[in-house]
Design a protein around this motif. Structure first.
Motif, PDB file in Angstrom:
ATOM      1  N   ARG A 289       0.817  -1.213   0.000  1.00  0.00           N
ATOM      2  CA  ARG A 289       0.000   0.000   0.000  1.00  0.00           C
ATOM      3  C   ARG A 289       0.851   1.264   0.000  1.00  0.00           C
ATOM      4  NH1 ARG A 289      -5.433  -1.196   3.477  1.00  0.00           N
ATOM      5  NH2 ARG A 289      -5.919  -3.110   2.336  1.00  0.00           N
ATOM      6  N   ASP A 290       1.990   1.193   0.709  1.00  0.00           N
ATOM      7  CA  ASP A 290       2.837   2.385   0.790  1.00  0.00           C
ATOM      8  C   ASP A 290       3.559   2.654  -0.522  1.00  0.00           C
ATOM      9  OD1 ASP A 290       2.074   2.783   3.356  1.00  0.00           O
ATOM     10  OD2 ASP A 290       3.855   1.876   4.274  1.00  0.00           O
ATOM     11  N   ILE A 291       3.920   1.597  -1.217  1.00  0.00           N
ATOM     12  CA  ILE A 291       4.759   1.785  -2.400  1.00  0.00           C
ATOM     13  C   ILE A 291       3.936   1.830  -3.685  1.00  0.00           C
ATOM     14  CG2 ILE A 291       5.297  -0.614  -3.055  1.00  0.00           C
ATOM     15  CD1 ILE A 291       8.338   0.457  -2.896  1.00  0.00           C
ATOM     16  N   TYR A 292       2.651   1.547  -3.561  1.00  0.00           N
ATOM     17  CA  TYR A 292       1.805   1.454  -4.753  1.00  0.00           C
ATOM     18  C   TYR A 292       1.777   2.766  -5.545  1.00  0.00           C
ATOM     19  CZ  TYR A 292      -2.177   0.337  -7.737  1.00  0.00           C
ATOM     20  OH  TYR A 292      -2.982   0.118  -8.818  1.00  0.00           O
ATOM     21  N   GLY A 293       1.506   3.856  -4.868  1.00  0.00           N
ATOM     22  CA  GLY A 293       1.402   5.159  -5.535  1.00  0.00           C
ATOM     23  C   GLY A 293       2.689   5.533  -6.253  1.00  0.00           C
ATOM     24  N   PRO A 294       3.833   5.568  -5.543  1.00  0.00           N
ATOM     25  CA  PRO A 294       5.105   5.865  -6.200  1.00  0.00           C
ATOM     26  C   PRO A 294       5.381   4.936  -7.382  1.00  0.00           C
ATOM     27  CG  PRO A 294       5.386   5.864  -3.812  1.00  0.00           C
ATOM     28  CD  PRO A 294       3.972   5.459  -4.075  1.00  0.00           C
ATOM     29  N   LEU A 295       5.056   3.647  -7.230  1.00  0.00           N
ATOM     30  CA  LEU A 295       5.318   2.692  -8.311  1.00  0.00           C
ATOM     31  C   LEU A 295       4.485   3.004  -9.544  1.00  0.00           C
ATOM     32  CD1 LEU A 295       5.661  -1.004  -7.044  1.00  0.00           C
ATOM     33  CD2 LEU A 295       7.208   0.307  -8.497  1.00  0.00           C
ATOM     34  N   LEU A 296       3.241   3.360  -9.299  1.00  0.00           N
ATOM     35  CA  LEU A 296       2.336   3.670 -10.399  1.00  0.00           C
ATOM     36  C   LEU A 296       2.901   4.828 -11.223  1.00  0.00           C
ATOM     37  CD1 LEU A 296      -0.323   2.348 -11.159  1.00  0.00           C
ATOM     38  CD2 LEU A 296      -1.516   4.135  -9.905  1.00  0.00           C
ATOM     39  N   GLN A 297       3.423   5.815 -10.501  1.00  0.00           N
ATOM     40  CA  GLN A 297       4.037   6.958 -11.182  1.00  0.00           C
ATOM     41  C   GLN A 297       5.279   6.545 -11.955  1.00  0.00           C
ATOM     42  OE1 GLN A 297       4.763  10.059  -8.371  1.00  0.00           O
ATOM     43  NE2 GLN A 297       2.686  10.881  -8.611  1.00  0.00           N
ATOM     44  N   ALA A 298       6.082   5.710 -11.333  1.00  0.00           N
ATOM     45  CA  ALA A 298       7.328   5.289 -11.971  1.00  0.00           C
ATOM     46  C   ALA A 298       7.058   4.433 -13.206  1.00  0.00           C
ATOM     47  CB  ALA A 298       8.196   4.530 -10.969  1.00  0.00           C
ATOM     48  N   LEU A 299       5.924   3.739 -13.197  1.00  0.00           N
ATOM     49  CA  LEU A 299       5.573   2.899 -14.346  1.00  0.00           C
ATOM     50  C   LEU A 299       5.177   3.752 -15.547  1.00  0.00           C
ATOM     51  CD1 LEU A 299       3.474   0.009 -12.738  1.00  0.00           C
ATOM     52  CD2 LEU A 299       5.402  -0.311 -14.283  1.00  0.00           C
TER      53      LEU A 299
ATOM     54  N   PRO B  51      -3.443  -8.903   3.603  1.00  0.00           N
ATOM     55  CA  PRO B  51      -4.170  -7.728   4.107  1.00  0.00           C
ATOM     56  C   PRO B  51      -3.686  -6.408   3.508  1.00  0.00           C
ATOM     57  CG  PRO B  51      -2.766  -8.675   5.821  1.00  0.00           C
ATOM     58  CD  PRO B  51      -2.758  -9.641   4.682  1.00  0.00           C
ATOM     59  N   LEU B  52      -2.465  -6.359   2.993  1.00  0.00           N
ATOM     60  CA  LEU B  52      -1.933  -5.086   2.503  1.00  0.00           C
ATOM     61  C   LEU B  52      -1.928  -4.978   0.981  1.00  0.00           C
ATOM     62  CD1 LEU B  52       1.032  -4.673   5.022  1.00  0.00           C
ATOM     63  CD2 LEU B  52      -1.207  -3.575   5.079  1.00  0.00           C
ATOM     64  N   VAL B  53      -2.630  -5.897   0.299  1.00  0.00           N
ATOM     65  CA  VAL B  53      -2.688  -5.782  -1.158  1.00  0.00           C
ATOM     66  C   VAL B  53      -3.557  -4.585  -1.531  1.00  0.00           C
ATOM     67  CG1 VAL B  53      -2.346  -8.243  -1.648  1.00  0.00           C
ATOM     68  CG2 VAL B  53      -4.672  -7.335  -1.371  1.00  0.00           C
ATOM     69  N   VAL B  54      -3.393  -4.128  -2.761  1.00  0.00           N
ATOM     70  CA  VAL B  54      -4.202  -3.030  -3.256  1.00  0.00           C
ATOM     71  C   VAL B  54      -5.299  -3.582  -4.165  1.00  0.00           C
ATOM     72  CG1 VAL B  54      -4.180  -0.931  -4.650  1.00  0.00           C
ATOM     73  CG2 VAL B  54      -2.285  -1.422  -3.082  1.00  0.00           C
ATOM     74  N   GLU B  55      -4.924  -4.540  -4.997  1.00  0.00           N
ATOM     75  CA  GLU B  55      -5.847  -5.098  -5.973  1.00  0.00           C
ATOM     76  C   GLU B  55      -6.794  -6.112  -5.343  1.00  0.00           C
ATOM     77  OE1 GLU B  55      -7.631  -4.842  -8.609  1.00  0.00           O
ATOM     78  OE2 GLU B  55      -5.984  -4.762 -10.058  1.00  0.00           O
ATOM     79  N   ASN B  56      -8.027  -6.108  -5.815  1.00  0.00           N
ATOM     80  CA  ASN B  56      -8.983  -7.147  -5.427  1.00  0.00           C
ATOM     81  C   ASN B  56      -8.379  -8.519  -5.742  1.00  0.00           C
ATOM     82  OD1 ASN B  56     -10.966  -9.148  -6.768  1.00  0.00           O
ATOM     83  ND2 ASN B  56     -12.277  -7.943  -5.428  1.00  0.00           N
ATOM     84  N   HIS B  57      -8.518  -9.484  -4.851  1.00  0.00           N
ATOM     85  CA  HIS B  57      -7.725 -10.701  -5.056  1.00  0.00           C
ATOM     86  C   HIS B  57      -8.250 -11.612  -6.168  1.00  0.00           C
ATOM     87  CE1 HIS B  57     -10.073 -12.855  -1.782  1.00  0.00           C
ATOM     88  NE2 HIS B  57      -9.923 -13.846  -2.614  1.00  0.00           N
ATOM     89  N   PHE B  58      -9.507 -11.470  -6.541  1.00  0.00           N
ATOM     90  CA  PHE B  58      -9.988 -12.250  -7.692  1.00  0.00           C
ATOM     91  C   PHE B  58      -9.380 -11.702  -8.982  1.00  0.00           C
ATOM     92  CE2 PHE B  58     -13.207 -12.918  -4.438  1.00  0.00           C
ATOM     93  CZ  PHE B  58     -13.244 -14.301  -4.421  1.00  0.00           C
ATOM     94  N   ARG B  59      -9.335 -10.379  -9.051  1.00  0.00           N
ATOM     95  CA  ARG B  59      -8.729  -9.780 -10.236  1.00  0.00           C
ATOM     96  C   ARG B  59      -7.221 -10.061 -10.246  1.00  0.00           C
ATOM     97  NH1 ARG B  59      -8.224  -5.694 -14.663  1.00  0.00           N
ATOM     98  NH2 ARG B  59      -6.637  -4.270 -13.919  1.00  0.00           N
TER      99      ARG B  59
END
Ligand SMILES: Nc1ncnc2c1ncn2[C@@H]1O[C@H](COP(=O)(O)OP(=O)(O)O)[C@@H](O)[C@H]1O
Ligand SMILES: [Mg+2]
Lengths: 530, 150
Positions: A213-223, A297-305
């Motif tokens: 969750r903490d690194i998701y935002g920065p990673l999205l930008q870096a991608l 518990p700390l994933v961002v994406e829905n686990h089925f997706r």
């Protein structure tokens, strides 16, 4: 896991969600019992007030580090949809400032091969249990210590990564070891080492755990607008899917593998193993989270997706691992995968160290449980009635914390087993005069209380008690109603005031008059068995 | 056919009874698990847990498969674990035969599920310190097993 007392509302949601029964709500705040907690994260998922916190490493720690190394769980590849490839995600991590980014999918494939070799070398081990989920290891150490010997002593990928970095890579790069930080990027906080851990494999190889969750935002930008100028990905679909439920069972090529996920399901399988069943099984992959790490518990994406994305990547990169078996065998003979210390049992509290006393306590718990309402409301602050009974008998809770018991009044043990005495029985036996409230003569009597101070009665009299007093004013009736007393007995021949009698009539509280004084009357009531 | 009487002054006392459902293969084993967990909480040593779990499981399965449902009672003292497993089923017509290893009347379906090895009763006996069984055609079956911590 820890609970922020300021944010906690004292509701029962985490209490109810905790499969380990490791939470108690006391004085309006939830507390975690560390010796029972396995760090599964269910309380975190359940809390609507963000009061449950996961202990993870903040990104600032990475920024301050001279030589930060990323060891991302391969589940990270499932968090950015179908289009982002594992290679792009690894490159994006590099862009965020990690000097080295490990392809953990590849290390996971190496781990599968090492586990498989271990199983082949130990045909008597039935089944070998994957050491990858730290919450499962804690569960085994606490509740199934006889199965500790089944855990395959091969370093899990994150620890192996740290070891490779610190023992090989750092030397090659000429890094000062004190300046190297290996950060595992994880969908859960279960990998954080705690004081009650049965085995600490991570130390000194893994320095921190960063939340998805903490690194998701920065990673999205870096991608965004990322140039794929070089290749970091070595893994196949086997590594990408490794942490998803079923990933290891598919990758470890032995006869009869089983994968299980979710707290209750894992417990069920471990119970079966401990009972000597499932004897054919060679390999068990167990995850505390539903669907394995994809459901962390700390994933961002829905686990089925996330599963859908993982399956897509598997098809794209193929499920055949390209790990060189001869090299793995070489590393095994160099003891690179070996655990440095064994997993130790995590002794669970027994009722008493003396079995006789433990049996007595168990009986008391059972007796109390039968008196509890069994509606499992959690209002007492314990997760269920049976656990509450245990907490009371062990001195960790008060019976009156149960709203049902409080209403019924007093320690159950005393009233239980007694013949029910009614107000009219007392009137008959002691020749009392009924001056008002005859409608209440059928009320059951449970003990008595002598006092002429109203607030003392309010504070201390038990429901169902006979109240012996010299007070004759109408507030006496109010107190009797509020405290659900059986009847009021005016001693020394005192008569109720007019308003008192009227109110007693209205409320159906018998007001009785005794010629005897309180002392004498109490003695007679005692003789009646009250 | 009791082999060793309970020791003097250490008669186990009743603690709890568990119902066993007939034909409930899905829930089968749950009573044994509950009994094992109970003994664990009381601090009985692993060796006792292991033997009690085996005896309880085999007896529970027999009640599920042949006994038409029944119950398991737990009696305890610090020096003895007693399990009494009873049912009102058909009883065992020839006990000597039933006690033989490998003898079983399990149906093909039961065998398919991994039961019917004919090892249940012999295993119970092997893992207990006192073993006594009361049965006969139409009388149901009552099995009493004692395990003494060593
Ligand atoms: N509770 C019972 N009621 C009726 N018959 C029983 C009972 N327990 C055992 N039996 C009989 O004894 C036989 C042997 O039992 P056991 O040694 O447990 O082996 P298995 O269960 O594998 O058949 C069973 O096949 C059955 O015919
Ligand atoms: Mg059997």
């Amino acid at each position: 896991m820890w609970i922020d007392p300021q944010a906690c509302q004292g509701c029962v949601l985490c209490l109810k969600a905790c499969s380990a029964k490791a939470i108690r709500v006391r004085e309006g705040v939830a507390h975690i019992l560390p010796h029972l907690c396995v760090n599964c994260g269910d309380c975190f998922r359940a809390c609507p007030h963000m009061a449950v916190r996961c202990r993870t490493t903040p990104l600032e720690v990475v920024r301050r580090c001279q030589h930060p190394v990323a060891a991302p769980s391969p589940t990270l590849f499932s968090q950015f949809g179908y289009r982002a490839t594992p290679n792009q995600i690894l490159l994006a991590l590099e862009r965020l400032g990690f000097q080295q980014v490990m392809d953990m999918g590849w290390l996971c494939e190496m781990n599968s091969a090492a586990m498989e070799e271990y199983l082949l070398a130990h045909p008597e081990l039935r089944p070998g249990i994957s050491p990858s989920c730290p919450a499962v290891i804690r569960l085994i150490a606490g509740r199934f210590p006889s199965l500790l010997k089944n855990i395959i002593p091969v370093l899990p990928p994150r620890v192996f990564a740290g070891k490779v970095v610190k023992e090989r890579l750092a030397q090659r790069q000429g890094w000062d070891l004190a300046e190297v930080g290996v950060f595992h990027i994880a969908p859960c906080a279960a990998k954080m080492v705690g004081p009650h851990d049965p085995v600490v494999l991570d130390h000194p190889y893994v320095d921190g755990v960063i939340s998805f969750r903490d690194i998701y935002g920065p990673l999205l930008q870096a991608l965004h607008g990322l140039e794929e100028d070089h290749t970091l990905q070595k893994c196949s679909g086997a590594g990408i899917a490794w942490a998803m439920s079923g990933g290891q069972a598919a990758a470890v090529d032995v006869e009869h593998t089983l994968d299980v996920a979710g707290f209750a399901e894992v417990v069920h399988i471990l119970e079966m193993l401990e009972a000597g069943r499932l004897r054919d099984l060679r390999f068990l992959e167990a995850h505390i989270c539903p669907d394995g790490c994809l459901g962390g518990p700390l994933v961002v994406e829905n686990h089925f997706r996330a599963r859908s994305v993982t399956l897509r990547q598997m098809r794209r990169f193929g499920a055949m691992s390209r790990v060189n078996r001869a090299k793995i065998k070489g590393m095994i003979s160099e003891h690179l995968f070996d655990w440095e210390r064994p997993a130790l049992p995590r002794p669970q509290p027994v009722l008493h160290h003396d079995t006789g006393q433990a049996i007595a306590k168990m009986k008391a718990i059972q007796a109390l449980t039968t008196l509890l309402p069994g509606i499992e409301c959690g209002v007492c602050g314990s997760p269920d009635c049976q656990t509450f009974a245990g907490d009371v008998i062990m001195g960790r809770a008060q019976e009156a914390q149960c709203p049902f018991m409080e209403k019924r009044g007093g320690p159950s043990g005393e009233s239980a087993g007694r013949v029910a005495v009614k107000v009219k029985d007392v009137v008959e036996a002691l020749g009392l005069t009924v001056t008002a409230g005859a409608a209440g003569l059928e009320r059951p009597v449970d003990g008595g209380y002598i006092s002429d101070l109203l607030s003392d009665v309010m504070a201390n009299a038990r429901p169902g008690a006979l109240w012996l007093t010299i007070q004759t004013h109408q507030n006496v009736v109010a107190v009797a109603v509020l405290k659900e007393l059986a009847a009021v007995i005016l001693v020394g021949g005192r008569q109720p005031a007019e308003e008192t009698a009227a109110k007693a009539e209205q409320e159906g509280i018998p007001v009785l008059v005794s010629q005897a004084g309180a002392f004498e009357l109490a003695g007679k009531l005692h003789e009646m068995g009250l | 056919m009791s082999q060793e009487p309970p020791r003097d002054g250490d008669e186990p006392e009743f603690l709890r009874a568990f119902a066993i459902q007939a034909g409930d293969f899905a829930g089968a084993g749950n009573v044994s698990i509950a009994v094992k967990n109970l003994l664990k909480e009381l601090g009985f040593p692993p060796e006792v847990l292991r033997r009690a779990a085996i005896a309880a499981f085999e007896a529970e399965m027999n009640v599920v498969m042949y006994g038409g449902g029944g119950q398991m009672e737990v009696y305890l003292s610090p020096r003895a674990v007693r399990l009494v497993i009873s049912d009102q089923g058909p009883g065992i017509p020839d006990l000597d035969l039933a006690m033989q290893e490998g003898w079983s009347t399990a149906t093909p379906e039961m065998r398919e599920m991994g039961f019917g090895a004919g090892m249940g009763l012999p295993n119970i006996k092997r893992n207990s310190d006192a073993f006594c069984i009361d049965t006969g055609p139409g009388r149901g079956t009552r099995l009493q097993v004692d395990i003494f911590p060593r």
